[in-house]
Design a protein around this motif. Structure first.
Motif, PDB file in Angstrom:
ATOM      1  N   TYR A 157      -9.403 -11.033   4.799  1.00 42.47           N
ATOM      2  CA  TYR A 157      -8.744 -10.190   3.791  1.00 42.47           C
ATOM      3  C   TYR A 157      -9.738  -9.703   2.744  1.00 42.47           C
ATOM      4  O   TYR A 157      -9.638  -8.569   2.249  1.00 42.47           O
ATOM      5  CB  TYR A 157      -7.623 -10.986   3.130  1.00 42.47           C
ATOM      6  CG  TYR A 157      -6.820 -10.195   2.123  1.00 42.47           C
ATOM      7  CD1 TYR A 157      -5.986  -9.146   2.527  1.00 42.47           C
ATOM      8  CD2 TYR A 157      -6.890 -10.488   0.760  1.00 42.47           C
ATOM      9  CE1 TYR A 157      -5.246  -8.418   1.602  1.00 42.47           C
ATOM     10  CE2 TYR A 157      -6.161  -9.764  -0.165  1.00 42.47           C
ATOM     11  CZ  TYR A 157      -5.344  -8.738   0.255  1.00 42.47           C
ATOM     12  OH  TYR A 157      -4.620  -8.014  -0.650  1.00 42.47           O
ATOM     13  N   GLY A 382       1.287  -8.571   1.095  1.00 44.81           N
ATOM     14  CA  GLY A 382       0.765  -9.771   0.468  1.00 44.81           C
ATOM     15  C   GLY A 382      -0.664 -10.023   0.927  1.00 44.81           C
ATOM     16  O   GLY A 382      -1.254  -9.224   1.652  1.00 44.81           O
ATOM     17  N   ALA A 383      -1.191 -11.139   0.476  1.00 44.35           N
ATOM     18  CA  ALA A 383      -2.583 -11.452   0.811  1.00 44.35           C
ATOM     19  C   ALA A 383      -2.677 -12.599   1.798  1.00 44.35           C
ATOM     20  O   ALA A 383      -3.757 -12.929   2.248  1.00 44.35           O
ATOM     21  CB  ALA A 383      -3.342 -11.819  -0.468  1.00 44.35           C
TER      22      ALA A 383
ATOM     23  N   ASP B  56       3.949 -12.992  -2.946  1.00 48.41           N
ATOM     24  CA  ASP B  56       3.753 -12.122  -1.798  1.00 48.41           C
ATOM     25  C   ASP B  56       2.993 -10.858  -2.244  1.00 48.41           C
ATOM     26  O   ASP B  56       3.364  -9.727  -1.911  1.00 48.41           O
ATOM     27  CB  ASP B  56       5.094 -11.752  -1.166  1.00 48.41           C
ATOM     28  CG  ASP B  56       4.907 -11.272   0.272  1.00 48.41           C
ATOM     29  OD1 ASP B  56       3.851 -11.555   0.848  1.00 48.41           O
ATOM     30  OD2 ASP B  56       5.813 -10.605   0.806  1.00 48.41           O
ATOM     31  N   ALA B  57       1.967 -11.100  -3.018  1.00 48.34           N
ATOM     32  CA  ALA B  57       1.214  -9.999  -3.624  1.00 48.34           C
ATOM     33  C   ALA B  57      -0.126  -9.823  -2.921  1.00 48.34           C
ATOM     34  O   ALA B  57      -0.654 -10.752  -2.313  1.00 48.34           O
ATOM     35  CB  ALA B  57       0.972 -10.295  -5.107  1.00 48.34           C
ATOM     36  N   GLU B  58      -0.627  -8.599  -2.997  1.00 47.35           N
ATOM     37  CA  GLU B  58      -1.935  -8.326  -2.402  1.00 47.35           C
ATOM     38  C   GLU B  58      -3.079  -8.693  -3.344  1.00 47.35           C
ATOM     39  O   GLU B  58      -4.197  -8.957  -2.918  1.00 47.35           O
ATOM     40  CB  GLU B  58      -2.070  -6.833  -2.048  1.00 47.35           C
ATOM     41  CG  GLU B  58      -1.356  -6.433  -0.779  1.00 47.35           C
ATOM     42  CD  GLU B  58       0.132  -6.267  -0.982  1.00 47.35           C
ATOM     43  OE1 GLU B  58       0.548  -6.049  -2.139  1.00 47.35           O
ATOM     44  OE2 GLU B  58       0.896  -6.374  -0.008  1.00 47.35           O
ATOM     45  N   LEU B 116       1.533  -3.850  -3.328  1.00 51.86           N
ATOM     46  CA  LEU B 116       1.577  -2.485  -2.806  1.00 51.86           C
ATOM     47  C   LEU B 116       3.015  -2.097  -2.500  1.00 51.86           C
ATOM     48  O   LEU B 116       3.955  -2.866  -2.699  1.00 51.86           O
ATOM     49  CB  LEU B 116       0.737  -2.395  -1.542  1.00 51.86           C
ATOM     50  CG  LEU B 116      -0.773  -2.492  -1.749  1.00 51.86           C
ATOM     51  CD1 LEU B 116      -1.470  -2.438  -0.398  1.00 51.86           C
ATOM     52  CD2 LEU B 116      -1.264  -1.359  -2.623  1.00 51.86           C
ATOM     53  N   TYR B 117       3.136  -0.925  -1.967  1.00 49.47           N
ATOM     54  CA  TYR B 117       4.432  -0.426  -1.494  1.00 49.47           C
ATOM     55  C   TYR B 117       5.466  -0.377  -2.612  1.00 49.47           C
ATOM     56  O   TYR B 117       6.653  -0.524  -2.376  1.00 49.47           O
ATOM     57  CB  TYR B 117       4.950  -1.278  -0.325  1.00 49.47           C
ATOM     58  CG  TYR B 117       3.925  -1.458   0.750  1.00 49.47           C
ATOM     59  CD1 TYR B 117       3.463  -0.372   1.491  1.00 49.47           C
ATOM     60  CD2 TYR B 117       3.383  -2.711   1.005  1.00 49.47           C
ATOM     61  CE1 TYR B 117       2.486  -0.540   2.467  1.00 49.47           C
ATOM     62  CE2 TYR B 117       2.420  -2.884   1.974  1.00 49.47           C
ATOM     63  CZ  TYR B 117       1.959  -1.789   2.704  1.00 49.47           C
ATOM     64  OH  TYR B 117       1.004  -1.952   3.651  1.00 49.47           O
ATOM     65  N   GLN B 119       6.474  -2.368  -5.015  1.00 50.35           N
ATOM     66  CA  GLN B 119       7.393  -3.512  -5.044  1.00 50.35           C
ATOM     67  C   GLN B 119       7.275  -4.196  -6.402  1.00 50.35           C
ATOM     68  O   GLN B 119       6.548  -5.178  -6.557  1.00 50.35           O
ATOM     69  CB  GLN B 119       7.008  -4.505  -3.952  1.00 50.35           C
ATOM     70  CG  GLN B 119       7.166  -3.983  -2.556  1.00 50.35           C
ATOM     71  CD  GLN B 119       8.568  -4.216  -2.036  1.00 50.35           C
ATOM     72  OE1 GLN B 119       9.182  -5.220  -2.354  1.00 50.35           O
ATOM     73  NE2 GLN B 119       9.085  -3.272  -1.265  1.00 50.35           N
TER      74      GLN B 119
END
Lengths: 400, 503
Positions: A157, A382-383, B56-58, B116-117, B119
């Motif tokens: 990632y 998510g990551a 649930d985050a990037e 993203l997206y 949310q």
């Protein structure tokens, strides 16, 4: 035995170029035959061939023969507890998927002691091979015995970033081998970057149903859950399953644990299953990944209905990210979902799962290959992306 | 990313209870991780990974502030630079963006997640993030304090090490602050000068160290510790009447001056002894040599008839001056022997009365009738156990010394007394006497009370030194009582055996 499936019904191949083809084979040269047949079926120059071997194979020979049969394409793959071919699950043999030069491909294969660093390097090498493709995905073929798979995802990632989905799993079978361009890797990570002009969707779903109320991890040491709700973890675990632990030997416990994972409830309401690998002295549950103290966990059970439902959900999740019908798909399904080697019922469940998966693609009927894994990787949001008891589907849209 | 909060979807009561349970567990889980972190780097790495999982985050990041400058403590999903870009290139703006739902305030900065997206966080997630942010803020403060504590420990340890080094080195170290107050006085400084720390520390240097004002102008002080090439100055320092010779050098630094000094008193004394030796020996040898030389030259003259009166007198001169030269050389050799540590002491029967009589008889032969020599002994002083030759040497030196400083017509007494386990020898004269200042110096090697021979007394300056050393070797003591113009009394006390062995 040889079987194959083209991406489009025969009548449509005149209209659009075929961009993928899959095949499966059994026998002593199954890998070479599956790869060769997939390439033949493609009827175009392949850029990448993925193959998944099951059963007792010689890894070095399989790698070499598969590469030789790939007509100059890049070749990557891994062994699994079983393979998924166009006609169903394979206990022994090999499935292969050939992608045409409509897709760009890069492969990175790295071994080393640090799973995060290894995955980072392998992914970087793989991504370097696809240039600045409009859309991309990275497939990760990893080793379940070489450290925490969450670390592999973190490494990949860090390089791939949040816009490139990740899919893959840990190799299974007697040799747990990864393949890359004619090499067989007994450990490490093989990363395969696939680029294209259309979106590539990754969908993930698991097959676990919560049993009762959650518990709190009150003591843990890495992947070892020592106490749940202040009591020995094994006692609480077996109570929730409804089994008297006094009469349980280790082998029976492990069979039971295979279909009763712990899961971390997510804020969104979902579950993140964690495989219970074994028990240890003092009522300790040995899990596949770390569980922090104070984490909420719920004991789960797999049901056949949930397995089939999740296969459908994973496909729908993947396809929802495409802007065109799926032309090819790769599936990574947890071996424990169908308890693959446990008799006709399990085999039947595996076939049902695969049927549900194919049915979910509806009329697009993409070329499909896959593998039964010992831990899955699936990340599109998510990551985080280390999974257990899940099916991960990578779907490739039609080339524009 | 949206700046609007997303309302939580309506849920059934049971699901809501479960969600709150999970929320509380997630919060506790993150707090556990936060509290486990031992460094900011570890905190940033662990907590941002967990935030990504929980939300649930990037992307997740933690910002903090140091010296008024914001910085990225840790991030997941983006590099610190990319996080700054995410925040429009201005980390400082994160404080403004704290009103946005994807960030939460901490006591020392901002913690945030990005998805993203489009949310956005719902209200419950935002509340959780805020709670987590507070924990992270506390953790950052804890780590800052821990870092400060560690730094203080390190400083204290370094200071402790420095103090131990300064405390253990043989050189004296003296630190004076920028207003001239003594702030450090190491044990070696105390040992060298005899000045206890309580007499020195906290006082002005000129007041703390007697004689400092005298030498201050001579001490070389370098500008900083990096300077080199300066030479230490050797200066005499008078401390309560005791002369010390110190090699000293100073170095100025931001908060004052540090001086390091070494005691060269012994070395200086040795140099002085060498100088005295050369001066004494050259003088004492030259005089009899000149006499011998003159007599020999005269004897070569033709008018000197062998066997004649002049001839015979010159031979006597040569013989006497040769004896004098022999005595001087013997004294030098004996002084050399007593300086060595291998001088043995014999234990034999010594008739000290007879011994003293012999010494006085020999002395009478030299002084003729110029002086009166008298031996005073108690009746029936029996022989004692001792080292006859050493006792003889001591008596001879003391009597010769008394004779040398006694004017014509003077009287010299040698008195022997026996006490409990000891023999006392007293040599008393009516000579020139010794001043109080010189009484402590006359036993030093080459010291002569009349160094310039103003009173016409010559000598090697070794007699009393040899006497003292022999007495010490025999386990006894020697002292002097004197008054200028009224003579001197030397008292030697020697231990003796209870029964004298047979002669």
């Amino acid at each position: 035995m040889l079987s194959s499936a083209a991406m489009y019904p025969a009548g449509e191949t005149d209209i659009r170029d075929r961009v993928a083809a899959s095949a499966a084979a059994e026998g002593s040269h199954a890998c070479a035959e599956a790869v060769e047949h997939a390439v033949t079926e493609l009827e175009r120059e392949p850029s990448l061939v993925l193959f998944f071997a099951a059963g007792d194979i010689d890894p070095a020979t399989a790698a070499r023969e598969a590469q030789a049969a790939a007509a100059g394409a890049r070749v990557a793959g891994m062994t699994g507890t079983g393979a998924i071919g166009p006609d169903g699950p394979l206990k022994t043999g090999c499935s292969a998927l050939a992608l045409s030069s409509s897709f760009s491909a890069g492969i990175g294969a790295v071994e080393g002691p640090d799973p995060r660093a290894v995955a980072r390097q392998a992914t970087a090498e793989a991504l370097a091979g696809i240039g600045d493709a409009a859309h991309a995905a990275v497939l990760l073929f990893v080793d379940s015995e070489s450290g925490d798979q969450a670390e592999v995802v973190a490494g990949a990632y860090a390089v791939a970033g949040r816009r490139i989905p990740l899919a893959g799993g840990a190799a299974g079978g007697p040799t747990r081998t990864r393949f890359a361009d004619g090499r067989a890797l007994p450990s490490g990570v093989v990363a395969v970057a696939i680029g294209g002009s259309s979106p590539i969707g990754v969908g993930v779903a698991h097959s676990c149903v919560a049993l009762g109320a959650p518990s709190i991890v009150t003591e843990s040491e890495g992947p070892n859950v020592v106490r749940l709700d202040g009591r020995p973890a094994e006692t609480v675990y077996l109570e929730k399953i409804g089994v008297d632990h006094d009469d349980l030997d280790d082998a029976t416990f492990e069979k039971l644990a295979m279909v009763h994972p712990l899961a971390e409830p997510e804020l969104s309401g979902g579950l993140r299953p964690r495989y219970v690998r074994a028990r240890a002295a003092g009522g300790v549950l040995v899990c596949a990944t770390s569980l922090e103290e104070n984490a909420a966990v719920v004991v789960c059970r797999q049901t056949p209905d949930a397995v089939i439902h999740s296969a459908r959900a994973a496909v729908e999740d993947a396809v929802s990210r495409l802007d065109s019908p799926a032309e090819a798909a790769v599936a990574f399904s947890c071996a424990a979902r169908s308890v693959w080697f446990e008799g006709p019922a399990a085999t039947g469940l595996a076939r049902s799962e695969l049927s549900a998966l194919e049915a979910a693609f509806a009329e697009s009927a993409p070329s499909l290959a896959g593998v039964y894994t010992r831990g899955e990787i699936g990340r599109s949001r998510g990551a985080k992306g280390d999974r257990n008891y899940s099916v991960v589907v990578a779907a490739f849209g039609a080339a524009n | 990313m949206s700046s609007l909060l997303r309302s939580a979807p309506p849920t059934d009561p049971q699901a809501e209870v479960l969600r709150r349970f999970v929320e509380a567990a997630r919060r506790a889980q993150i707090v556990t991780i936060v509290n486990r972190a031992q460094t900011e780097e570890e905190l940033g790495e662990l907590v941002t990974a967990e935030l990504c999982e929980a939300f649930d985050a990037e992307v997740a990041f933690v910002l903090a502030e140091a010296d008024g400058q914001p910085y990225v403590v840790g991030s997941y999903g983006l590099s610190p630079y990319e996080v700054e870009c995410l925040l429009d290139g201005e980390v400082a703006d994160a404080a403004v963006k704290a009103d946005a739902p994807f960030v939460g305030r901490t006591l020392r900065g901002v913690v945030g997640v990005a998805r993203l997206y489009d949310q956005p966080l719902d209200e419950a997630e935002a509340a959780l993030l805020g709670a987590v942010a507070a924990s992270i803020g506390h953790a950052l403060e804890r780590l800052r304090l821990a870092g400060e504590r560690d730094r203080l420990y390190r400083d204290a340890e370094e200071r402790g090490n420095a103090a131990r080094v300064i405390g253990s080195i043989a050189d004296g170290v003296l630190l004076v602050d920028d207003v001239g107050i003594v702030r450090l006085w190491n044990p070696a400084a105390e040992s060298i000068t005899g000045l206890a720390p309580e007499l020195v520390l906290g006082r002005r240097l000129q007041e703390a160290i007697p004689g400092w004002s005298t030498i201050a102008g001579s001490v070389v002080v370098l500008n900083d510790s990096a300077s080199s090439g300066g030479h230490a100055t050797v200066v005499p320092l008078d401390i309560d009447g005791r002369e010390l010779w110190l090699s000293i050098q100073g170095v100025d630094f931001a908060d004052g001056t540090v001086y390091a000094f070494r005691d060269l008193t012994a070395a200086h004394r040795l140099e002085q002894l060498k100088a005295d030796f050369i001066a004494t020996v050259s003088h004492e040898l030259r005089t009899p040599l000149a006499a011998v030389h003159g007599a020999a030259k005269t004897l070569q003259r033709e008018e000197i008839v062998p066997g004649g009166e002049v001839f015979n007198r010159l031979l006597v001169v040569i013989a006497e001056q040769s004896d004098r030269l022999t005595a001087i050389v013997n004294n030098i050799l004996l002084a050399s022997r007593v300086d060595s540590t291998d001088l043995e002491v014999a234990s034999e029967s010594v008739d000290v009365v007879a011994l003293a009589a012999d010494v006085l008889a020999a002395a009478r032969a030299v002084v003729d009738d110029r002086l009166t020599l008298e031996l005073i002994t108690p009746p029936e002083l029996t022989p004692v156990a001792g080292d006859r030759e050493k006792v003889r040497q001591v008596m001879t030196n003391l009597v010769a010394n008394a004779a040398k400083y006694s004017p014509a017509g003077g009287r010299i007494e040698v008195e022997l007394t026996r006490g409990d386990g000891e023999l006392q020898i007293v040599v008393r004269d009516e000579g020139l006497g010794i001043s109080a200042d010189e009484q402590s110096l006359i036993f030093e090697k080459f010291y002569r009370a009349d160094a310039n021979m103003t009173r016409g007394v010559s000598g090697s300056g070794l007699g009393l030194y040899i006497s003292r050393e022999l007495v010490i070797v025999m386990g006894g003591t020697i002292s002097v009582q004197s008054e200028l113009g009224k003579g001197s009394t030397f008292v030697v006390t020697l231990p003796i055996g209870a029964e004298a062995p047979p002669a």
